[in-house]
Design an enzyme around this catalytic site. Structure first.
Site, mmCIF file in Angstrom:
data_model
loop_
_atom_site.group_PDB
_atom_site.id
_atom_site.type_symbol
_atom_site.label_atom_id
_atom_site.label_comp_id
_atom_site.label_asym_id
_atom_site.label_seq_id
_atom_site.Cartn_x
_atom_site.Cartn_y
_atom_site.Cartn_z
ATOM 1 N N PRO A 5 -78.908 3.465 -72.573
ATOM 2 C CA PRO A 5 -78.969 2.006 -72.707
ATOM 3 C C PRO A 5 -77.825 1.452 -73.559
ATOM 4 O O PRO A 5 -77.584 0.260 -73.552
ATOM 5 C CB PRO A 5 -80.311 1.757 -73.410
ATOM 6 N N GLU A 53 -86.130 10.249 -77.723
ATOM 7 C CA GLU A 53 -85.554 9.021 -78.292
ATOM 8 C C GLU A 53 -84.051 8.959 -78.043
ATOM 9 O O GLU A 53 -83.423 7.932 -78.294
ATOM 10 C CB GLU A 53 -85.846 8.921 -79.791
ATOM 11 N N ASP A 113 -69.638 -5.737 -49.002
ATOM 12 C CA ASP A 113 -70.806 -5.726 -49.876
ATOM 13 C C ASP A 113 -70.804 -6.900 -50.845
ATOM 14 O O ASP A 113 -69.757 -7.298 -51.327
ATOM 15 C CB ASP A 113 -70.818 -4.473 -50.774
#
Ligand code: 4G4
Length: 244
Positions: A87, A114, A167
């Site tokens: 992330p 984690e 696309d």
């Protein structure tokens, strides 16, 4: 292209990697894919791969010795990028996928718990990529998203009719609506221009629909789009009609 994936859950990749596009890419010799179980590098009999964080706070951290050994075991080529899906990475875009599709080799690392010990990051990770601003249980689904986005851009994978250049996002515009048979479905027809046989008119209509949809849903994308004078005039007309 050779893709190596390092994961604690190797079985997660089998369904995705044997589906049509991936199968063809591998069958045509355009993709060589290998998955490696990080747990195979665990030193002790219990095959322990995680430990509690220094400083407390709960959760578990992927051990640096195990992860670095796992990376070194697959990394024969000194300058192959080693990408951690996380992330905290730079967000995956069409442009990033296109760049990755030109690499001869990718090593993808899937974290769990984690996260990973910072020293493993420093020593063995060269790049960190996120597939979006949300947290997943592990990096596996993110790795599969990245692989799909990248492999379909390798020349030859989608065949000559591959429409990658059209696309959404390839040209910073969303695609407009598409239609196929039947000509009327539950009372809804098909825009007449599409059945008119006027190719230039069809192209113009499609361009305008793409501009309209992008303006309505993702106006931020218009900043990076290559727009003609005609495009700009059409967008101005949309703004005028909306009264802003
Ligand atoms: C590395 C560090 C990717 C990997 C921490 C992975 C979201 C993405 C992970 C973690 C991921 C993404 C467990 C928080 C695995 N979550 N957005 N999770 N976490 O690409």
């Amino acid at each position: 292209m050779k893709i190596d994936v390092l994961t604690l859950f190797p079985d997660m990749f089998s369904a995705v990697m044997s589906e049509s596009m991936m199968w063809k890419a591998r069958e045509f010799g355009l993709l060589d894919f290998a998955v490696h179980d990080i747990r195979d590098q665990a030193a002790n009999k219990q095959r322990k791969v995680d430990d509690s964080p220094y400083g407390g706070g709960g959760g578990m951290i992927l051990k640096p010795d195990v992860l670095v050994r796992a990376i070194e075991a697959v990394k024969s080529d000194a300058d192959a990028p080693v990408i951690l899906l996380s992330p905290q990475g730079r967000v995956l875009t069409h442009q990033a996928a296109a760049e990755l599709s030109r690499q001869p080799r990718l090593i993808l690392v899937c974290g769990h718990y984690e996260g990973v010990d910072e020293r493993a990051r420093e020593l063995a990770i060269s790049d960190e990529i996120s597939i979006g601003d949300y947290v997943l249980t592990g990096g596996e689904l993110a790795a599969m998203v990245l692989i799909d986005a990248v492999v379909r851009l390798i020349p030859g994978v989608l065949g000559a009719e591959g429409a990658q250049h059209r696309d959404s996002h390839a040209n910073s515009l969303l695609e407009g609506p598409h239609y196929t048979r039947p000509p009327e479905f539950r009372g809804l027809g098909v825009p007449a221009v599409l059945t008119s046989g006027h190719h230039a008119e069809v192209d113009r209509w499609r361009r305008q629909q793409a501009l309209k949809r992008t303006w309505e849903r993702r106006p931020d994308l218009l900043e990076n789009a290559a727009l003609s004078e005609e495009d700009r005039a059409f967008l101005q007309q949309l703004r005028n009609e909306a009264g802003d």
